[in-house]
Design a protein around this motif. Structure first.
Motif, PDB file in Angstrom:
ATOM      1  N   MET A  19      34.168  36.381  50.110  1.00 17.88           N
ATOM      2  CA  MET A  19      33.622  37.536  49.406  1.00 17.88           C
ATOM      3  C   MET A  19      32.114  37.433  49.254  1.00 17.88           C
ATOM      4  SD  MET A  19      36.496  38.541  46.538  1.00 17.88           S
ATOM      5  CE  MET A  19      36.534  36.923  45.742  1.00 17.88           C
ATOM      6  N   GLN A  20      31.589  36.209  49.133  1.00 20.77           N
ATOM      7  CA  GLN A  20      30.139  36.064  49.081  1.00 20.77           C
ATOM      8  C   GLN A  20      29.514  36.366  50.434  1.00 20.77           C
ATOM      9  OE1 GLN A  20      27.879  33.585  50.531  1.00 20.77           O
ATOM     10  NE2 GLN A  20      26.291  34.847  49.571  1.00 20.77           N
ATOM     11  N   ARG A  21      30.230  36.061  51.476  1.00 18.53           N
ATOM     12  CA  ARG A  21      29.703  36.288  52.825  1.00 18.53           C
ATOM     13  C   ARG A  21      29.640  37.765  53.163  1.00 18.53           C
ATOM     14  NH1 ARG A  21      27.308  36.784  56.805  1.00 18.53           N
ATOM     15  NH2 ARG A  21      27.419  35.618  58.766  1.00 18.53           N
ATOM     16  N   SER A  22      30.613  38.524  52.672  1.00 15.53           N
ATOM     17  CA  SER A  22      30.704  39.931  53.042  1.00 15.53           C
ATOM     18  C   SER A  22      30.866  40.786  51.791  1.00 15.53           C
ATOM     19  CB  SER A  22      31.890  40.160  53.993  1.00 15.53           C
ATOM     20  OG  SER A  22      32.135  41.521  54.188  1.00 15.53           O
ATOM     21  N   GLN A  23      29.940  41.700  51.570  1.00 13.67           N
ATOM     22  CA  GLN A  23      30.054  42.622  50.449  1.00 13.67           C
ATOM     23  C   GLN A  23      31.264  43.543  50.615  1.00 13.67           C
ATOM     24  OE1 GLN A  23      26.355  44.713  49.979  1.00 13.67           O
ATOM     25  NE2 GLN A  23      25.272  42.928  49.161  1.00 13.67           N
ATOM     26  N   LEU A  24      31.588  43.874  51.849  1.00  6.69           N
ATOM     27  CA  LEU A  24      32.770  44.704  52.092  1.00  6.69           C
ATOM     28  C   LEU A  24      34.040  43.976  51.663  1.00  6.69           C
ATOM     29  CD1 LEU A  24      34.048  47.257  53.266  1.00  6.69           C
ATOM     30  CD2 LEU A  24      34.067  46.126  55.517  1.00  6.69           C
ATOM     31  N   ALA A  25      34.111  42.672  51.986  1.00  8.75           N
ATOM     32  CA  ALA A  25      35.276  41.884  51.572  1.00  8.75           C
ATOM     33  C   ALA A  25      35.341  41.774  50.053  1.00  8.75           C
ATOM     34  CB  ALA A  25      35.203  40.492  52.202  1.00  8.75           C
ATOM     35  N   GLU A  26      34.199  41.617  49.398  1.00  9.99           N
ATOM     36  CA  GLU A  26      34.191  41.541  47.939  1.00  9.99           C
ATOM     37  C   GLU A  26      34.687  42.837  47.318  1.00  9.99           C
ATOM     38  OE1 GLU A  26      31.040  40.876  44.224  1.00  9.99           O
ATOM     39  OE2 GLU A  26      30.367  40.728  46.307  1.00  9.99           O
ATOM     40  N   ALA A  27      34.166  43.973  47.815  1.00 10.74           N
ATOM     41  CA  ALA A  27      34.584  45.261  47.266  1.00 10.74           C
ATOM     42  C   ALA A  27      36.066  45.521  47.503  1.00 10.74           C
ATOM     43  CB  ALA A  27      33.751  46.380  47.888  1.00 10.74           C
ATOM     44  N   ALA A  28      36.588  45.013  48.619  1.00  8.68           N
ATOM     45  CA  ALA A  28      37.985  45.264  48.956  1.00  8.68           C
ATOM     46  C   ALA A  28      38.941  44.304  48.253  1.00  8.68           C
ATOM     47  CB  ALA A  28      38.172  45.163  50.467  1.00  8.68           C
ATOM     48  N   LEU A  29      38.512  43.052  48.024  1.00  8.83           N
ATOM     49  CA  LEU A  29      39.437  42.030  47.553  1.00  8.83           C
ATOM     50  C   LEU A  29      39.424  41.831  46.045  1.00  8.83           C
ATOM     51  CD1 LEU A  29      38.970  39.302  50.318  1.00  8.83           C
ATOM     52  CD2 LEU A  29      40.864  40.906  50.044  1.00  8.83           C
ATOM     53  N   VAL A  30      38.283  42.024  45.389  1.00 10.17           N
ATOM     54  CA  VAL A  30      38.216  41.762  43.950  1.00 10.17           C
ATOM     55  C   VAL A  30      39.257  42.572  43.172  1.00 10.17           C
ATOM     56  CG1 VAL A  30      36.789  42.092  41.890  1.00 10.17           C
ATOM     57  CG2 VAL A  30      35.856  40.902  43.868  1.00 10.17           C
ATOM     58  N   PRO A  31      39.428  43.874  43.426  1.00  8.26           N
ATOM     59  CA  PRO A  31      40.482  44.591  42.685  1.00  8.26           C
ATOM     60  C   PRO A  31      41.873  44.009  42.903  1.00  8.26           C
ATOM     61  CG  PRO A  31      38.985  46.138  43.757  1.00  8.26           C
ATOM     62  CD  PRO A  31      38.658  44.779  44.295  1.00  8.26           C
ATOM     63  N   TRP A  32      42.151  43.551  44.126  1.00  6.31           N
ATOM     64  CA  TRP A  32      43.467  42.970  44.395  1.00  6.31           C
ATOM     65  C   TRP A  32      43.622  41.613  43.713  1.00  6.31           C
ATOM     66  CZ3 TRP A  32      47.241  45.829  46.127  1.00  6.31           C
ATOM     67  CH2 TRP A  32      46.948  46.952  46.893  1.00  6.31           C
ATOM     68  N   VAL A  33      42.537  40.848  43.642  1.00  6.49           N
ATOM     69  CA  VAL A  33      42.590  39.562  42.941  1.00  6.49           C
ATOM     70  C   VAL A  33      42.902  39.780  41.468  1.00  6.49           C
ATOM     71  CG1 VAL A  33      41.209  37.586  42.206  1.00  6.49           C
ATOM     72  CG2 VAL A  33      41.069  38.394  44.568  1.00  6.49           C
ATOM     73  N   VAL A  34      42.255  40.764  40.860  1.00  9.04           N
ATOM     74  CA  VAL A  34      42.523  41.074  39.453  1.00  9.04           C
ATOM     75  C   VAL A  34      43.935  41.623  39.280  1.00  9.04           C
ATOM     76  CG1 VAL A  34      41.797  42.476  37.486  1.00  9.04           C
ATOM     77  CG2 VAL A  34      40.074  41.461  38.996  1.00  9.04           C
ATOM     78  N   LEU A  35      44.333  42.516  40.183  1.00 12.81           N
ATOM     79  CA  LEU A  35      45.658  43.124  40.086  1.00 12.81           C
ATOM     80  C   LEU A  35      46.766  42.093  40.259  1.00 12.81           C
ATOM     81  CD1 LEU A  35      47.172  45.838  39.827  1.00 12.81           C
ATOM     82  CD2 LEU A  35      47.108  46.012  42.323  1.00 12.81           C
ATOM     83  N   SER A  36      46.498  41.042  41.018  1.00  9.49           N
ATOM     84  CA  SER A  36      47.535  40.032  41.255  1.00  9.49           C
ATOM     85  C   SER A  36      47.982  39.353  39.972  1.00  9.49           C
ATOM     86  CB  SER A  36      47.020  38.987  42.251  1.00  9.49           C
ATOM     87  OG  SER A  36      45.983  38.202  41.670  1.00  9.49           O
ATOM     88  N   GLN A  37      47.109  39.301  38.980  1.00 10.43           N
ATOM     89  CA  GLN A  37      47.454  38.608  37.743  1.00 10.43           C
ATOM     90  C   GLN A  37      48.296  39.451  36.799  1.00 10.43           C
ATOM     91  OE1 GLN A  37      46.483  35.166  37.499  1.00 10.43           O
ATOM     92  NE2 GLN A  37      46.264  35.867  39.613  1.00 10.43           N
ATOM     93  N   THR A  38      48.545  40.705  37.168  1.00  8.16           N
ATOM     94  CA  THR A  38      49.392  41.561  36.341  1.00  8.16           C
ATOM     95  C   THR A  38      50.859  41.464  36.718  1.00  8.16           C
ATOM     96  OG1 THR A  38      49.134  43.482  37.815  1.00  8.16           O
ATOM     97  CG2 THR A  38      47.470  43.179  36.088  1.00  8.16           C
ATOM     98  N   VAL A  39      51.169  40.763  37.806  1.00  8.80           N
ATOM     99  CA  VAL A  39      52.561  40.607  38.231  1.00  8.80           C
ATOM    100  C   VAL A  39      53.210  39.514  37.397  1.00  8.80           C
ATOM    101  CG1 VAL A  39      54.104  40.080  40.165  1.00  8.80           C
ATOM    102  CG2 VAL A  39      51.964  41.327  40.566  1.00  8.80           C
ATOM    103  N   PRO A  40      54.293  39.794  36.676  1.00  5.85           N
ATOM    104  CA  PRO A  40      54.922  38.762  35.839  1.00  5.85           C
ATOM    105  C   PRO A  40      55.545  37.661  36.679  1.00  5.85           C
ATOM    106  CG  PRO A  40      56.252  40.757  35.879  1.00  5.85           C
ATOM    107  CD  PRO A  40      54.970  41.097  36.576  1.00  5.85           C
ATOM    108  N   LEU A  41      55.377  36.425  36.219  1.00  2.32           N
ATOM    109  CA  LEU A  41      55.922  35.295  36.968  1.00  2.32           C
ATOM    110  C   LEU A  41      57.435  35.317  37.028  1.00  2.32           C
ATOM    111  CD1 LEU A  41      53.689  32.290  35.824  1.00  2.32           C
ATOM    112  CD2 LEU A  41      53.495  33.689  37.877  1.00  2.32           C
ATOM    113  N   ILE A  42      58.072  35.847  35.994  1.00  9.44           N
ATOM    114  CA  ILE A  42      59.531  35.882  35.977  1.00  9.44           C
ATOM    115  C   ILE A  42      60.061  36.729  37.128  1.00  9.44           C
ATOM    116  CG2 ILE A  42      61.523  36.618  34.625  1.00  9.44           C
ATOM    117  CD1 ILE A  42      60.042  35.902  32.126  1.00  9.44           C
ATOM    118  N   ALA A  43      59.324  37.788  37.473  1.00  6.40           N
ATOM    119  CA  ALA A  43      59.738  38.622  38.603  1.00  6.40           C
ATOM    120  C   ALA A  43      59.363  37.987  39.928  1.00  6.40           C
ATOM    121  CB  ALA A  43      59.099  40.008  38.482  1.00  6.40           C
TER     122      ALA A  43
END
Length: 312
Positions: A129-153
């Motif tokens: 993400m530091q190498r590519s601003q496009l990768a940062e813009a595309a991946l940061v929301p998914w990285v944050v969203l990944s933490q909303t998935v409950p571990l039990i599921a």
């Protein structure tokens, strides 16, 4: 080229070595503060038992404070005494302390494996993400969203996928699923902390490396990675603690035996007649998280020269 870059870099922003005595003093203060925090928690526990009625606090028909009788909240000294006693009344039964140490050792190894996997993945993702601003813009929301998935599921899916993996003689073990789930929680703070650290060097220093024909890899290793230490160390400590939490939850969700998570479930079944035993296991799980974070903190002892002067 590295020496020249260090010499020409602005002096006010360059990392300043922290004296060894100051580093040891800071470590000693953190240990003392940690011990005092535990003692304060013990005092608060006993204060709640004294102040709050045994039946708890009620506002009308709603319960606003928990019950504080000896079945719901045993005294701290009763929990300590129970730790030194046998698990069961059967002859030759190990003590609760022995069972907890064995379970914590199992969970700690699995959690550290997950922490290592998550940390490597987080560092690689942050570098991308530091190498590519496009990768940062595309991946940061998914990285944050990944933490909303409950571990039990998530846990049953990981176990099901792992059961289908066969690579030669390698057979997927249940503890590997637990480690993978632990890495899922650990990678998030490492990714965010590393990304902030990689982006922290001033533009003047980055331009200096560029003027010396340093490539992206050389700049990352010689400039961005050392500059990320003040951001990365707290992220690694947090990742270690969350890896322990992930391992405990995964043990419960996947039915993995041998860890402190299953021990808590097993002890909770006898809570009505032996309330101190499950609380002892819960306290052991909390201390295990502190231990994992403390072990990772030892990494900072060898990285003192990359800390800035204002860092305590």
């Amino acid at each position: 080229m590295t020496d020249l870059a260090t010499t020409l870099a602005p002096e006010r922003t360059a990392p300043v070595p922290v004296p060894v005595r100051a580093r040891r003093g800071g470590l000693g203060r953190r240990v003392v503060v940690g011990v005092l925090a535990v003692l304060l928690l013990v005092a608060l526990w006993e204060l709640v038992k004294v102040v709050v009625p045994d039946t708890g606090g009620h506002l009308g028909e709603a319960s606003v404070l928990p019950r504080t009788d000896d079945l719901a909240m045993p005294h701290v000294w009763e929990i300590v005494q129970r730790v030194l006693q046998p698990e069961t009344s059967a002859a030759g039964s190990p003590t609760v302390l022995s069972a907890m140490l064995s379970a914590c050792w199992f969970t700690l190894r699995v959690a550290l494996a997950g922490w290592l996997l998550g940390s490597i993945g987080g560092l690689l993702l942050a570098a991308l993400m530091q190498r590519s601003q496009l990768a940062e813009a595309a991946l940061v929301p998914w990285v944050v969203l990944s933490q909303t998935v409950p571990l039990i599921a998530l846990a049953p899916l990981v176990v099901g996928w792992g059961g289908r993996i066969h690579l030669g003689q390698l057979e997927w073990q249940r503890w590997m699923s637990v480690a993978l789930i632990a890495s899922y929680l650990a990678f998030f703070p490492v990714t965010i902390g590393a990304l902030r650290g990689f982006q922290s060097p001033p533009a003047a220093q980055v331009e200096l490396y560029r003027s010396l024909a340093a490539g992206w890899t050389r700049t990352l290793v010689s400039l961005r990675l050392p500059a990320s230490v003040p951001y990365l160390l707290p992220a690694l400590r947090l990742g270690a603690a969350t890896a322990v939490v992930g391992a405990i939850v995964a043990e419960v969700s996947t039915g993995t035996k041998g860890g402190i998570g299953r021990l808590i479930i097993g002890y909770a079944q006898s809570a009505s007649g032996d309330p101190a035993k499950p609380w002892a296991a819960i306290a052991a799980a909390a201390l295990l998280g502190l231990l994992a974070a403390g072990l990772v903190s030892l990494l900072g002892l060898g990285l003192g020269r990359y800390r800035y002067a204002e860092v305590r």
